[in-house]
Scaffold this active site. Structure first.
Site, short mmCIF file in Angstrom:
data_model
loop_
_atom_site.label_atom_id
_atom_site.label_comp_id
_atom_site.label_asym_id
_atom_site.label_seq_id
_atom_site.Cartn_x
_atom_site.Cartn_y
_atom_site.Cartn_z
N GLY A 249 1.46 -3.64 4.23
CA GLY A 249 1.39 -5.06 4.52
C GLY A 249 2.70 -5.62 5.01
O GLY A 249 3.78 -5.09 4.72
N HIS B 280 -9.03 3.41 -2.12
CA HIS B 280 -7.60 3.15 -1.97
C HIS B 280 -7.11 2.32 -3.16
O HIS B 280 -7.06 1.09 -3.09
CB HIS B 280 -7.40 2.39 -0.65
CG HIS B 280 -6.01 1.95 -0.35
ND1 HIS B 280 -4.88 2.50 -0.90
CD2 HIS B 280 -5.56 0.96 0.49
CE1 HIS B 280 -3.80 1.88 -0.43
NE2 HIS B 280 -4.19 0.95 0.41
N CYS C 283 0.80 -1.23 0.00
CA CYS C 283 0.00 0.00 0.00
C CYS C 283 0.83 1.27 0.00
O CYS C 283 0.31 2.35 -0.31
CB CYS C 283 -0.94 0.02 1.20
SG CYS C 283 -2.14 -1.33 1.21
N CYS D 98 0.22 2.90 6.15
CA CYS D 98 0.53 1.58 6.68
C CYS D 98 0.78 0.65 5.50
O CYS D 98 0.31 0.90 4.38
CB CYS D 98 -0.60 1.06 7.56
SG CYS D 98 -2.21 0.94 6.75
#
Length: 402
Positions: A390, A358, A91, A388
């Protein structure tokens, strides 16, 4: 070291990442080609001056494979001299693309780079690229893997964020995003997407629900309760965080980020290159950071990355005028606010991914652009952007308006 400057940025509107979404017929390369074309044309940019195109692509398979940024640049009519590369930091990929480009410029290895990302989530499904982290049982066991939705519920359970708090934050996101559109705050940077015949596909973010309320969200069932119980992930989370008595499943489709299609592009360069091209810088990259964090809870990295970046810049949280933190799940920005002790009024003032969506590989660069536009609108000086990531990581970038 040379300072890296932001000269301009554009993004597509974000379309619902489903077969009936407005951008479904637009492939990832079409989305990327669109933002590259708009960025070039509105800056009268000689693309022979662009050394590289660095794009985040989180599922780099099928239509999103084969070094998409290079092919998209060629398809957009860029110079053959312009290279391209795609990166994947989950992300955080879009912001990491900006940071990598900034580092190359700062090192004197490039004059202009276009950074950003794209993701067509309606055509290339999330996790379609596989990977040992979640697929190989041995690797999953060694890394204490649980799905991100369970991690979000673990955060809510560990820090006591109630369903009402999470839903209230989600409502805020929708209301602020709707207000931002009504007031024209995105008009400068959002460029419409047309099909190959020139017909308009989408001009505004498609997932915003201005009528969202705590009452309407209260009727949604938790999304990850069954997965946590039947998959054994709740037990794995509690084994890692024994202070948590049980996982309270409080996240659902309404307080989690929407799945969407979209792309963005940010033009970065040195002061000298911009002057030679007749361009005026809008902001400079002051510093950036990336950090690893505990991989089971996974989503706490943004505050650590932000603290690392602030330390490098010789700043404190209160020195920042504006924060953009990706709203992967409502617990993520709530924890970020608490961990840094910052005023909620400085955070995601134009809504976030819960409302607008997103598009994994693009989001980081998108919210960087949102922060820059808002600094210019309000006269602010500095912004910090963080996401944040993964497997337990965080990325952060501090920009300063010029």
């Amino acid at each position: 070291m040379t300072t890296a400057y932001i000269y301009d940025h554009v993004r597509t509107p974000r379309g619902r990442g489903k077969p009936d979404g407005a951008l479904h017929e637009a492939s990832a390369i079409h989305l990327a080609q669109s933002v590259l074309t708009h960025l070039r044309d509105r800056n009268a940019l000689d693309t022979a001056l662009v050394d590289d195109v660095v794009f985040g692509v989180v599922s780099p398979v099928g239509e999103q494979g084969q070094c998409l940024p290079r092919v998209a640049a060629l398809a957009a009519g860029y110079s053959e001299q312009t290279a391209g590369v795609q990166i994947n930091r989950f992300c955080g990929s879009g912001l990491e693309a900006v940071n990598l480009a900034s580092g190359k410029i700062a090192a004197g290895a490039a004059d202009f780079i276009i950074a950003g990302g794209c993701e067509s989530m309606s055509r290339v499904a999330i996790l379609s690229d596989g990977g040992a982290w979640s697929v190989d049982p041995l690797v999953a066991a060694l890394t204490h893997y649980i799905p991100q939705g369970i991690s979000a519920d673990l955060m809510a359970s560990k820090w006591g964020y109630t369903r009402e708090q999470l839903d209230a934050y989600a409502v805020r996101s929708h209301q602020l995003a709707a207000r931002a559109w009504e007031e024209g705050r995105f008009d400068r940077s959002v460029v419409p997407v047309h099909d190959v015949l020139g017909q308009l596909l989408l001009a505004r973010d498609e997932a915003i629900r201005p009528d969202s309320s705590i009452a309407s969200l209260a009727g949604l069932k938790p999304s990850f309760a069954e997965l946590g119980a039947r998959g054994g992930f709740d037990a794995l989370a509690i084994a890692r965080y024994q202070e948590v008595e049980r996982i309270e499943h409080r996240h659902h489709a309404g307080n989690s980020s929407a799945i969407v299609d979209g792309a963005c592009a940010v033009l970065l360069g040195s002061r000298e290159a911009g002057k030679a091209a007749g361009l005026t810088p809008r902001a400079r990259i002051r510093t950036f950071s990336v950090i690893g964090s505990e991989p089971t809870i996974m989503l706490t990295g943004p505050s650590f990355a932000a603290e690392k970046a602030l330390k490098r810049a010789g700043m404190r949280p209160g020195d920042i005028d504006l924060y953009e933190i990706n709203e992967a799940f409502a617990a993520v920005p709530l924890r970020f606010i608490d961990a840094l002790g910052i005023d909620t009024a400085k955070v995601n003032v134009n809504g976030g991914a819960i409302a607008m969506g997103h598009p994994l590989g693009a989001t980081g660069a998108m919210i960087l652009g949102t922060a820059l536009d808002e600094l210019e609108r309000t006269g602010g000086g500095t912004a910090l952007v963080s996401l944040c990531i993964g497997a337990g990581m965080g990325v952060a970038t501090i920009i300063e308006r010029v």
